[in-house]
Design a protein around this motif. Structure first.
Motif, short mmCIF file in Angstrom:
data_model
loop_
_atom_site.label_atom_id
_atom_site.label_comp_id
_atom_site.label_asym_id
_atom_site.label_seq_id
_atom_site.Cartn_x
_atom_site.Cartn_y
_atom_site.Cartn_z
N ALA A 98 38.42 9.66 63.16
CA ALA A 98 39.84 9.36 63.39
C ALA A 98 40.63 10.64 63.64
O ALA A 98 41.64 10.63 64.35
N ALA A 125 38.16 3.85 63.39
CA ALA A 125 38.49 5.28 63.56
C ALA A 125 39.29 5.51 64.85
O ALA A 125 39.54 6.65 65.24
N GLY A 126 39.64 4.42 65.53
CA GLY A 126 40.49 4.54 66.72
C GLY A 126 39.73 4.90 67.99
O GLY A 126 40.30 5.48 68.91
#
Ligand code: NAD
Length: 363
Positions: A98, A125-126
């Motif tokens: 992230a 974690a995007g």
């Protein structure tokens, strides 16, 4: 139900562009400001021998990081690909991605039953996710992957490399434009003699099934991308001659799909022998197909009217990753979304049910 992964018009448009060797996005393909950073998750055969080398040839991607449970592999990859320490993760530290803007995409290349776990971690974690086929080992897990990426507002694509392969795309064009008239019947099969009896592919808990999940999925995909349609009924039979090796998953399975309008598609997948690697489509005024149809290189098409199908032999993994990178850069949907992976898993589960019960399953 029509296949929603690409409308017929869009498919013809994009496949014609691909066949012409033009960028898939045509004039919309803006020059990227930077290359999309891929982290490979699972450094086995496919990552080592296909994906990492392909990444070196891509236009819009770069190998930015790795996820591995084996420290010795981390050291080897770090040296070979110049991967900085802050881009090296193990399966337990993926949440820390992230904080790492160098990584945009996690490419999940672990055994089938571990795809959901890493996909959800990456999404949380995007990161966008490109996940190898088969998507997972159950419909429920596929749905969890779709939900996780949707909630994170990240793209999810499945590694269906043949959706970017010009010869396969040409066969789709022949089918969809009805060059030989209406399709009447399809046969498709893929199989090989599997080696090491201890490998995860023969372990149901990790693989979800045998050759159907691993290579039969290509024949199933061919049936679906040639028709552009979804089957309504499935029947199947499975058989095992070597019960020592194949005690957990099937050795050979054959299935029949019935499509709306009545087209029948017959498929076969095996781990028991070096079997077929082909599809044939029979239509009102002729036939066409490919053999080999699903290999990384050397694909050959044929048409009953004698015309050749011999389009460029590309790096399918590079094409697949460049397309995903362009989806991210240009904020457009992928032609191989999670929903496409889920559809195959749903049909494969129905094939197994039909083989187990000896009864046709309605989809
Ligand atoms: P592989 O066995 O060579 O590699 C799997 C990797 O996962 C290894 O690095 C292994 O260490 C790691 N791993 C992590 N946890 C593991 C566990 N609990 N048990 C076993 N391994 C574990 O397999 P592969 O051939 O690289 O296949 C990986 C994925 O890629 C599979 O989903 C497979 O279906 C898919 N695949 C796709 C293609 C294609 O043409 N698109 C080709 C081959 C494989």
């Amino acid at each position: 139900m029509k296949s929603p992964f690409l409308s017929r018009r869009d498919f013809l448009k994009t496949s014609a562009l691909a066949v012409a060797g033009l960028p898939l996005l045509g004039t919309q393909a803006a020059e990227p400001k930077r290359k999309i950073g891929f982290a490979l998750c699972g450094l086995g055969n496919l990552s080592t021998h296909q994906i990492a080398p392909a990444l070196q040839t891509t236009e819009f991607c770069r190998l930015a990081g790795i996820v591995t449970g084996t420290p010795a592999k981390a050291a080897r990859w770090k040296a070979q690909y110049n991967i900085p320490d802050h881009c090296i993760y193990n399966y337990d530290t993926m949440a820390q991605m992230a904080d790492n803007p160098d990584i945009d995409v996690v490419y999940v290349v672990t055994p089938n039953a571990l795809h959901e776990e890493s996909t959800v971690k990456a999404a949380k974690a995007g990161k966008h996710v490109l996940c190898e086929k088969p998507m997972e080992i159950s419909v429920a897990r596929c749905q969890q992957m779709i939900d996780a990426c949707r909630d994170a507002k990240k793209l999810l694509a499945i590694g269906y490399r043949l959706h970017f392969e010009p010869n396969n795309l040409e066969c789709v064009r022949l089918a969809r434009e009805k060059v030989f008239g209406q399709l009447k019947s399809i046969e498709a099969g893929f199989g090989f003699a599997i080696g090491d009896p201890k490998q995860w592919r023969l372990n149901r808990a990790l693989a979800g099934g045998g050759p159907l999940m691993d290579v039969g999925i290509y024949a199933l995909q061919a049936m679906r991308y040639l028709t552009g349609d979804e089957p309504v009924e499935v029947s199947a039979t499975q058989s095992t001659t070597d019960k020592t090796k194949f005690h957990d998953v099937e050795e050979t399975i054959s299935w029949q799909l019935k499509f709306p309008g009545g087209l029948l598609a017959n498929g076969e997948a095996t781990y028991g022998f070096n079997g077929p690697n082909r599809f044939n489509a029979y239509a009102e005024r002729g036939s066409f197909g490919m053999e080999p149809a699903y290999s990384y290189h050397g694909l050959r098409g044929h048409r009953s009217d004698g015309h050749e199908i011999q389009l460029p032999d590309i790096d399918q993994f590079a094409a697949e990753m460049d397309d995903f990178a362009q989806c991210i850069l240009n904020q457009r949907p992928t032609r191989v979304p999670g929903e496409e992976g889920l559809r195959d898993v749903k049909i494969m589960m129905a094939i197994y049910e039909a083989a187990r019960t000896g009864k046709a399953v309605t989809l």
